[in-house]
Write a protein that holds these residues in place. Structure first.
Motif, PDB file in Angstrom:
ATOM      1  N   PRO A   1       0.814  -1.226   0.000  1.00  0.00           N
ATOM      2  CA  PRO A   1       0.000   0.000   0.000  1.00  0.00           C
ATOM      3  C   PRO A   1       0.844   1.272   0.000  1.00  0.00           C
ATOM      4  CG  PRO A   1      -0.890  -1.579   1.557  1.00  0.00           C
ATOM      5  CD  PRO A   1       0.448  -2.114   1.112  1.00  0.00           C
ATOM      6  N   LEU A   2       2.017   1.237   0.666  1.00  0.00           N
ATOM      7  CA  LEU A   2       2.899   2.406   0.702  1.00  0.00           C
ATOM      8  C   LEU A   2       3.403   2.746  -0.697  1.00  0.00           C
ATOM      9  CD1 LEU A   2       4.474   4.548   2.242  1.00  0.00           C
ATOM     10  CD2 LEU A   2       6.207   2.828   2.782  1.00  0.00           C
ATOM     11  N   VAL A   3       3.760   1.726  -1.449  1.00  0.00           N
ATOM     12  CA  VAL A   3       4.170   1.945  -2.844  1.00  0.00           C
ATOM     13  C   VAL A   3       3.023   2.551  -3.635  1.00  0.00           C
ATOM     14  CG1 VAL A   3       4.832   0.806  -5.001  1.00  0.00           C
ATOM     15  CG2 VAL A   3       5.910   0.119  -2.855  1.00  0.00           C
ATOM     16  N   LEU A   4       1.838   1.989  -3.450  1.00  0.00           N
ATOM     17  CA  LEU A   4       0.668   2.436  -4.206  1.00  0.00           C
ATOM     18  C   LEU A   4       0.311   3.882  -3.898  1.00  0.00           C
ATOM     19  CD1 LEU A   4      -1.540   1.667  -6.181  1.00  0.00           C
ATOM     20  CD2 LEU A   4      -2.897   0.808  -4.263  1.00  0.00           C
ATOM     21  N   VAL A   5       0.227   4.230  -2.598  1.00  0.00           N
ATOM     22  CA  VAL A   5      -0.161   5.600  -2.246  1.00  0.00           C
ATOM     23  C   VAL A   5       0.951   6.590  -2.582  1.00  0.00           C
ATOM     24  CG1 VAL A   5      -1.760   4.868  -0.440  1.00  0.00           C
ATOM     25  CG2 VAL A   5       0.601   5.383   0.170  1.00  0.00           C
ATOM     26  N   SER A   6       2.213   6.149  -2.542  1.00  0.00           N
ATOM     27  CA  SER A   6       3.316   7.044  -2.893  1.00  0.00           C
ATOM     28  C   SER A   6       3.310   7.355  -4.388  1.00  0.00           C
ATOM     29  CB  SER A   6       4.656   6.419  -2.489  1.00  0.00           C
ATOM     30  OG  SER A   6       4.755   6.289  -1.094  1.00  0.00           O
ATOM     31  N   LEU A   7       3.043   6.331  -5.195  1.00  0.00           N
ATOM     32  CA  LEU A   7       3.008   6.532  -6.638  1.00  0.00           C
ATOM     33  C   LEU A   7       1.803   7.362  -7.055  1.00  0.00           C
ATOM     34  CD1 LEU A   7       4.031   2.991  -7.998  1.00  0.00           C
ATOM     35  CD2 LEU A   7       5.443   5.047  -7.894  1.00  0.00           C
ATOM     36  N   THR A   8       0.627   7.001  -6.522  1.00  0.00           N
ATOM     37  CA  THR A   8      -0.606   7.670  -6.952  1.00  0.00           C
ATOM     38  C   THR A   8      -0.860   8.977  -6.203  1.00  0.00           C
ATOM     39  OG1 THR A   8      -1.939   6.393  -5.369  1.00  0.00           O
ATOM     40  CG2 THR A   8      -1.670   5.474  -7.568  1.00  0.00           C
TER      41      THR A   8
ATOM     42  N   ALA B   1      -6.382  -0.461   4.032  1.00  0.00           N
ATOM     43  CA  ALA B   1      -5.947   0.061   2.731  1.00  0.00           C
ATOM     44  C   ALA B   1      -5.776  -1.076   1.725  1.00  0.00           C
ATOM     45  CB  ALA B   1      -4.643   0.838   2.877  1.00  0.00           C
ATOM     46  N   PHE B   2      -5.206  -2.179   2.199  1.00  0.00           N
ATOM     47  CA  PHE B   2      -5.024  -3.344   1.329  1.00  0.00           C
ATOM     48  C   PHE B   2      -6.373  -3.888   0.880  1.00  0.00           C
ATOM     49  CE2 PHE B   2      -4.853  -7.989   0.904  1.00  0.00           C
ATOM     50  CZ  PHE B   2      -3.900  -8.123  -0.092  1.00  0.00           C
ATOM     51  N   TRP B   3      -7.288  -4.071   1.844  1.00  0.00           N
ATOM     52  CA  TRP B   3      -8.598  -4.630   1.509  1.00  0.00           C
ATOM     53  C   TRP B   3      -9.420  -3.662   0.681  1.00  0.00           C
ATOM     54  CZ3 TRP B   3      -8.662  -9.465   1.519  1.00  0.00           C
ATOM     55  CH2 TRP B   3      -7.992 -10.212   2.489  1.00  0.00           C
ATOM     56  N   GLY B   4      -9.227  -2.366   0.895  1.00  0.00           N
ATOM     57  CA  GLY B   4      -9.946  -1.393   0.088  1.00  0.00           C
ATOM     58  C   GLY B   4      -9.608  -1.517  -1.383  1.00  0.00           C
ATOM     59  N   VAL B   5      -8.311  -1.667  -1.674  1.00  0.00           N
ATOM     60  CA  VAL B   5      -7.881  -1.814  -3.071  1.00  0.00           C
ATOM     61  C   VAL B   5      -8.352  -3.149  -3.648  1.00  0.00           C
ATOM     62  CG1 VAL B   5      -5.892  -2.043  -4.597  1.00  0.00           C
ATOM     63  CG2 VAL B   5      -5.883  -0.320  -2.809  1.00  0.00           C
ATOM     64  N   VAL B   6      -8.245  -4.213  -2.845  1.00  0.00           N
ATOM     65  CA  VAL B   6      -8.652  -5.545  -3.320  1.00  0.00           C
ATOM     66  C   VAL B   6     -10.145  -5.569  -3.655  1.00  0.00           C
ATOM     67  CG1 VAL B   6      -8.971  -7.957  -2.638  1.00  0.00           C
ATOM     68  CG2 VAL B   6      -6.817  -6.798  -2.149  1.00  0.00           C
ATOM     69  N   VAL B   7     -10.968  -5.118  -2.699  1.00  0.00           N
ATOM     70  CA  VAL B   7     -12.416  -5.125  -2.902  1.00  0.00           C
ATOM     71  C   VAL B   7     -12.806  -4.161  -4.016  1.00  0.00           C
ATOM     72  CG1 VAL B   7     -14.656  -4.656  -1.833  1.00  0.00           C
ATOM     73  CG2 VAL B   7     -12.867  -5.799  -0.520  1.00  0.00           C
ATOM     74  N   GLY B   8     -12.151  -2.994  -4.053  1.00  0.00           N
ATOM     75  CA  GLY B   8     -12.448  -2.020  -5.095  1.00  0.00           C
ATOM     76  C   GLY B   8     -12.091  -2.533  -6.482  1.00  0.00           C
TER      77      GLY B   8
END
Length: 399
Positions: free
Chosen positions: A222-229, A373-380
């Protein structure tokens, strides 16, 4: 020698002032979130000083190097959305596990930078899903402002009114003024004492990393994801809209290498700044775009000073009520919460999947040892594929 002469020739008061204000804004707002993470982890003031030293030095070195090298006002900082994510994971996650996750994230971002795949990866993530996840992470900080009304009503109400007034009268300096007003109110209304605040130098402390799957999936990814986006994407967009066609590759590489070093001392991922970058890339920094890189250099120098005197910064924050930090962080993030909600609401073609991501992330749920955050991305992502991609595919076949 010629290089130094050029820098001295391009120096200007507005550029230096822009760099100084950008650092003040970072220390006024995003740093408050960092202190919330420290409170959640229940670490000592000495360790917190090491954290502040690490994030400040990371921003200083990378910002100065990139600005001088690219001749562009590259403003770097620590990952604010990543820090917000960190608050939700402590104390369930150990400090050693967090450092291991920082290192993992740094390596992943470095590989993304070296291969030049940053733009390709960003295109794979539906924009609404990414914005909804960030909004969900930050939402609870906004809620914290009003939760604080129960314990420190006068301080919370005073800071809310101050925020609104400063936002109306002088938006650019609203967070800096809010910090000053908040400290004043804390002293007057909550009997906070600043007697212990003095000049204190940083004492970096090495932290042994520990790798676990839980930390990798709950924090590193999630840290990679939020840092990139949440940082690299808007940060690069600000450079583009300011007229700079700088490639993302060198910025991502330098930031990740810096992150790897500072991680051992508690520094979370170094990224390109988004909000504060706009201060140094605007015409207020310099009328000539080619000379605004001085603002990026100045920003790095002031971060360097902040890192050296990290002990003083920690002493100031720890002398104030814990609710003060919660209110300051929440108010500082209102703009980011608003922009992310607006961003995912604008993506009408997959709004429902984005809302599901937002709700799952904002719930703060922890399942199978993995954070919201992990589950939010997975479910989304699951909702996005079931509701949109497959549906569109079937539609296409029947036409």
């Amino acid at each position: 020698m010629q290089f130094h002469k050029q820098l001295l020739k391009d120096l200007s008061i507005p550029a230096i002032a822009a760099g100084f204000v950008a650092v003040l804004v970072s220390y006024s707002g995003p740093l408050a979130i960092f202190f919330q993470a420290a409170q959640s982890a229940e670490i000592s003031n000495a360790m917190m000083t090491s954290w502040v030293w690490a994030i400040s030095i990371g921003a200083a070195v990378s910002g100065i190097l990139l600005s001088l090298w690219l001749k562009v006002p590259v403003v770097t900082a620590w990952s604010a959305p990543g820090t917000a994510l960190l608050v939700t994971l402590f104390p369930g996650l150990s400090l050693n596990e967090a450092i291991g996750a920082y290192l993992t994230a740094a390596v992943i971002i470095f590989l993304i930078g070296v291969t030049g795949s940053f733009d390709r990866i960003i295109r794979m993530i539906p924009p609404g899903i990414a914005s909804a996840m960030m909004a969900g992470i930050l939402f609870q900080f906004g809620v914290g402002v009003f939760v604080s009304l129960e314990s420190v009503p006068a301080l919370a109400i005073g800071m809310i009114i101050a925020y609104l007034l400063f936002k109306r009268l002088t938006p650019r300096y609203s967070l800096v003024l809010l910090l000053i007003a908040g400290v004043t109110l804390a002293v007057l209304l909550e009997s906070a004492s600043l007697e212990g605040v003095s000049v204190q130098f940083a004492d970096p402390q090495f932290i042994r990393p520990e790798w676990t799957w839980n930390a990798t999936l709950s924090l590193a990814i999630p840290l990679v994801l939020v840092s990139l986006t949440g940082q690299f994407l808007p940060g690069m967009a600000i450079l583009r809209t300011s007229g700079y066609s700088t490639p993302a590759k060198p910025i991502v590489i330098v930031a990740s290498l810096t992150s790897f070093f500072t991680a051992f001392f508690g520094g979370i991922t170094t990224v390109i700044a988004a909000i504060t970058a706009a201060i140094c890339t605007s015409k207020e920094a310099h009328e000539d775009p080619d000379k605004r890189y001085v603002a990026g250099v100045a920003n790095g120098v002031f971060y360097l000073i902040g890192g050296i005197f990290a002990g003083t910064i920690v002493a100031l924050f720890t002398s104030l009520p814990g609710e003060f930090v919660a209110v300051l962080a929440g108010l500082a993030l209102i703009g980011a919460i608003s922009s992310n909600i607006s961003a995912f609401a604008a993506e009408k073609n997959h709004l429902e999947a984005s809302v599901i991501t937002f709700i799952a992330t904002a719930s703060g749920v922890s399942f199978l040892g993995l954070g919201s955050a992990f589950w939010g991305v997975v479910v989304g992502a699951l909702a996005y594929n079931l509701l949109h991609r497959r549906f569109n595919s079937l539609n296409h076949k029947t036409q």
